[in-house]
Design a protein around this motif. Structure first.
Motif, mmCIF file in Angstrom:
data_model
loop_
_atom_site.group_PDB
_atom_site.id
_atom_site.type_symbol
_atom_site.label_atom_id
_atom_site.label_comp_id
_atom_site.label_asym_id
_atom_site.label_seq_id
_atom_site.Cartn_x
_atom_site.Cartn_y
_atom_site.Cartn_z
ATOM 1 N N PRO A 105 60.813 55.911 28.908
ATOM 2 C CA PRO A 105 61.622 56.075 30.273
ATOM 3 C C PRO A 105 62.566 57.281 29.983
ATOM 4 O O PRO A 105 62.915 57.862 31.307
ATOM 5 C CB PRO A 105 62.336 54.749 30.349
ATOM 6 C CG PRO A 105 62.232 54.101 29.205
ATOM 7 C CD PRO A 105 61.288 54.559 28.283
ATOM 8 N N ARG A 106 62.989 57.728 28.808
ATOM 9 C CA ARG A 106 63.884 58.911 28.779
ATOM 10 C C ARG A 106 62.955 60.180 29.016
ATOM 11 O O ARG A 106 63.686 61.229 29.089
ATOM 12 C CB ARG A 106 64.593 59.055 27.587
ATOM 13 C CG ARG A 106 65.803 57.887 27.383
ATOM 14 C CD ARG A 106 66.610 58.046 26.092
ATOM 15 N NE ARG A 106 65.723 57.774 24.760
ATOM 16 C CZ ARG A 106 65.602 56.410 24.246
ATOM 17 N NH1 ARG A 106 66.544 55.390 24.944
ATOM 18 N NH2 ARG A 106 64.890 56.372 23.166
ATOM 19 N N LYS A 107 61.793 60.120 28.893
ATOM 20 C CA LYS A 107 60.798 61.357 28.904
ATOM 21 C C LYS A 107 59.995 61.658 30.147
ATOM 22 O O LYS A 107 59.306 62.413 30.199
ATOM 23 C CB LYS A 107 60.040 61.369 27.654
ATOM 24 C CG LYS A 107 60.941 61.467 26.413
ATOM 25 C CD LYS A 107 59.890 61.415 25.123
ATOM 26 C CE LYS A 107 60.819 61.594 23.892
ATOM 27 N NZ LYS A 107 60.066 61.017 22.852
ATOM 28 N N VAL A 108 60.635 60.782 31.300
ATOM 29 C CA VAL A 108 59.922 61.002 32.395
ATOM 30 C C VAL A 108 59.921 62.375 33.175
ATOM 31 O O VAL A 108 61.132 62.795 33.286
ATOM 32 C CB VAL A 108 60.191 59.823 33.558
ATOM 33 C CG1 VAL A 108 59.758 59.929 34.956
ATOM 34 C CG2 VAL A 108 60.055 58.399 33.041
ATOM 35 N N LEU A 109 58.920 62.764 33.555
ATOM 36 C CA LEU A 109 59.072 64.061 34.307
ATOM 37 C C LEU A 109 58.992 64.026 35.729
ATOM 38 O O LEU A 109 58.124 63.439 36.364
ATOM 39 C CB LEU A 109 57.542 65.041 33.837
ATOM 40 C CG LEU A 109 57.666 66.418 34.214
ATOM 41 C CD1 LEU A 109 58.623 67.193 33.393
ATOM 42 C CD2 LEU A 109 56.426 67.037 33.944
#
Lengths: 209, 351
Positions: free
Chosen positions: B161-165
């Motif tokens: 979830p921290r890497k959602v674009l």
């Protein structure tokens, strides 16, 4: 009415790109001077205007009931494609120097009072605004404010002046429909609540008379 | 009733629109959705609000599921190819969030009385082929009888979830990158009109069937702040969405935009899909074309894309390097503009 040089075709009901292809094929015959085509919608009109520009023939269009009649003509006499204003989109929606004021008109009167007098007052307000050189970014009309629209409205001239000066003059589509003005308000001047929110959000100042 | 050439029925004959051209226009969709309540849920980290490509639902601090659905009527008369393209377009929404697809469900409506069953088999085989390339499995589906053919996928993917674009997140000064050429809507009309050359067709097919997974290896290596794939709203529409969600304005240099061969000429001749006019109506308020931009270029900015490439906001200092890396794993890569401070959501198009 068709002869060796003039062709009339009914292109209604055909799916894109068929109307353009058929018209292009007709013009491949050098004898053909003029093609009059009946098409379903604005998309076909726009695409045929592009075809006219590319094959360098004149172009004219007018509504025919719920359809559109399009004339492409080889010799002069037709409107040259360069002059077709309607195919040119607004090229200057953003001008840094433009005032960021938005005028939001939510009723067809200026204040409360005698109806006729209050309507007249609103007209005076808009006229004065225009005459004193105020050029808002847009004039947005909602609720009974949309009654200002239409060619026979006493507000037609001043709204037209504002529009010619580069101001976006727009009416809420839902309201236009509710008050039964759909036939008389031009399609390109109909907007929705989403766009109204965007305008208001981006505005430097909102004036509601 | 279905038109046929010899024994071969044309898949596209009942399609009044094609691919992402079949989308309901942004303006209409806004009118439809404006009165509906928006979900309030802290686990939903991407959804309706910014017109994201897919929904992202947080399961834990380390894991989120990404969900999308996409289907449309036939854009090509070859059923296998149509299946590939429809699946590719759906998978792309998962990649557009920076996620990896894991499984998918078929969405199918098909008139079994009008076409042989082999046709529908070929469509599904095409879809499976594309899922195979993506490393995703087919887990089921739903099929109904309708007069018009529709096919696509509901796809599920996974991501940290921290890497959602997302569409939002671009920063002032970021360079704008694109990873596929523009013009599929116009090229598909050109193909239907038999006006697209073999060379143009080859590039078109490559755009339609190339997976957008070439981005994933670079997400960790480069400062990519925001991204989306170019689909139904066209280049200008998706740039508007990115710029708006990022609170910035966008500058596009049209001469740098890679194009499918011949599309400018086709647009000039009036082979422009109806949805391009719909996009123009929806987005022209936010787009300003500077002097020197031809009408055909404007049409290309509004042309609805099917299985289009990525639009990425990349930190300016690293943009050249990122572009070079992307060009090795994608169909193409080019820097086509930048994000700047300005009126949020505005797109200025320079020649």
């Amino acid at each position: 009415m068709s002869d060796d040089h003039n062709v009339t075709v009914d292109l209604r009901g055909l799916v894109c790109p068929e109307p353009v292809i058929r018209t292009k094929k007709i013009f491949e015959n050098n004898l053909i001077e003029r093609v009059e085509a009946l098409v379903d919608d604005e998309v076909n009109v726009q695409n045929l205007s592009r075809l006219a520009r590319s094959i360098k023939v004149g172009f004219q269009t007018k509504p025919d009931g719920k359809y559109h009649r399009v004339v492409l003509e080889r010799s002069s006499g037709g409107l040259q494609p360069e002059n077709i204003v309607e195919t040119q989109p607004q090229t200057s929606t953003i001008k840094e120097e433009r005032n960021s004021t938005v005028v939001l008109i939510t009723k067809n009167t200026f204040g409360e009072g005698d109806q006729e007098f209050s309507e007249h007052l609103l007209n005076i307000f808009l006229q004065t605004m225009y005459d004193s050189g105020h050029r808002p970014r847009s004039i947005l009309m909602a609720n009974t404010g949309v009654k200002l629209m239409g060619p026979n409205s006493p507000f037609a001239k001043v709204l037209d002046d504002f529009q010619k000066a580069g101001c976006d003059v727009l009416a809420c589509g839902l309201c236009v429909e509710y008050y039964g003005l759909k036939e008389i308000v031009p399609k390109e001047q109909i907007t929705n609540m989403f766009a109204i929110c965007e305008y208001l959000d981006a505005a430097g100042k909102v004036i509601t008379p | 009733m279905t038109e046929s050439i010899g024994n071969k029925q044309l898949l596209t004959v009942n399609s009044r629109t094609s691919g992402c051209s079949a989308k309901i226009s942004a303006a209409e969709l806004n009118a439809i959705l404006s009165d509906l309540p928006k979900p309030i849920c802290k686990e939903l980290i991407a959804g309706i609000t910014n017109f994201e490509d897919a929904a992202v639902y947080k399961i834990s601090e380390e894991l989120a599921i990404v969900q999308t659905i996409d289907f449309f009527p036939p854009i090509l008369s070859d059923p296998f190819l149509f299946g590939q393209v429809a699946a590719n377009n759906a998978l792309s929404d998962i990649y557009a969030m920076g996620a990896k697809p894991i499984f998918a469900l078929n969405v199918l409506s098909f008139p079994t009385c009008d076409y042989p069953l082999d046709t529908v088999k070929s469509i599904l085989k095409g879809g499976l082929d594309q899922m195979g390339k993506a490393g995703a499995i087919l887990a089921g589906g739903h099929s109904i009888q309708t007069p018009e053919i529709l096919y696509g996928l509901a796809v599920t993917g996974l991501i940290n979830p921290r890497k959602v674009l997302t569409n939002g997140g671009a920063r002032p000064g970021d360079s704008l990158l694109i990873t596929k050429p523009i013009g599929t809507g116009i090229a598909l009309i050109g193909l239907k009109a038999e006006s697209l050359s073999a060379k143009g067709q080859k590039v078109l097919m490559e755009v339609l069937t190339t997976l957008n997974d070439g981005l994933l290896p670079h997400l960790e290596r480069f400062p990519i702040h925001a991204g989306t794939d170019v689909t139904g709203y066209g280049l200008a529409g998706h740039l508007h969405e990115m710029a708006k969600a990022s609170g910035l304005a966008c500058k596009l240099n049209f001469s740098k935009v890679p194009l499918i061969p011949e599309v400018s000429q086709l647009a000039n001749e009036g082979l422009v899909p109806a949805a391009a006019y719909g996009n123009r109506n929806s987005f022209q308020k936010w787009v300003s074309f500077k002097e020197g931009i031809e009408l055909a270029h404007e049409d290309l900015c509004f042309d609805p894309q099917t299985a289009g490439g990525f639009l990425l906001a990349v930190e300016n200092e690293k943009a050249e390097e990122c572009c070079a890396a992307l060009s090795k794993t994608s169909m193409t890569a080019a820097i086509i503009g930048s994000f700047e401070e300005g009126q949020a959501g505005y797109v200025e198009v320079y020649p």
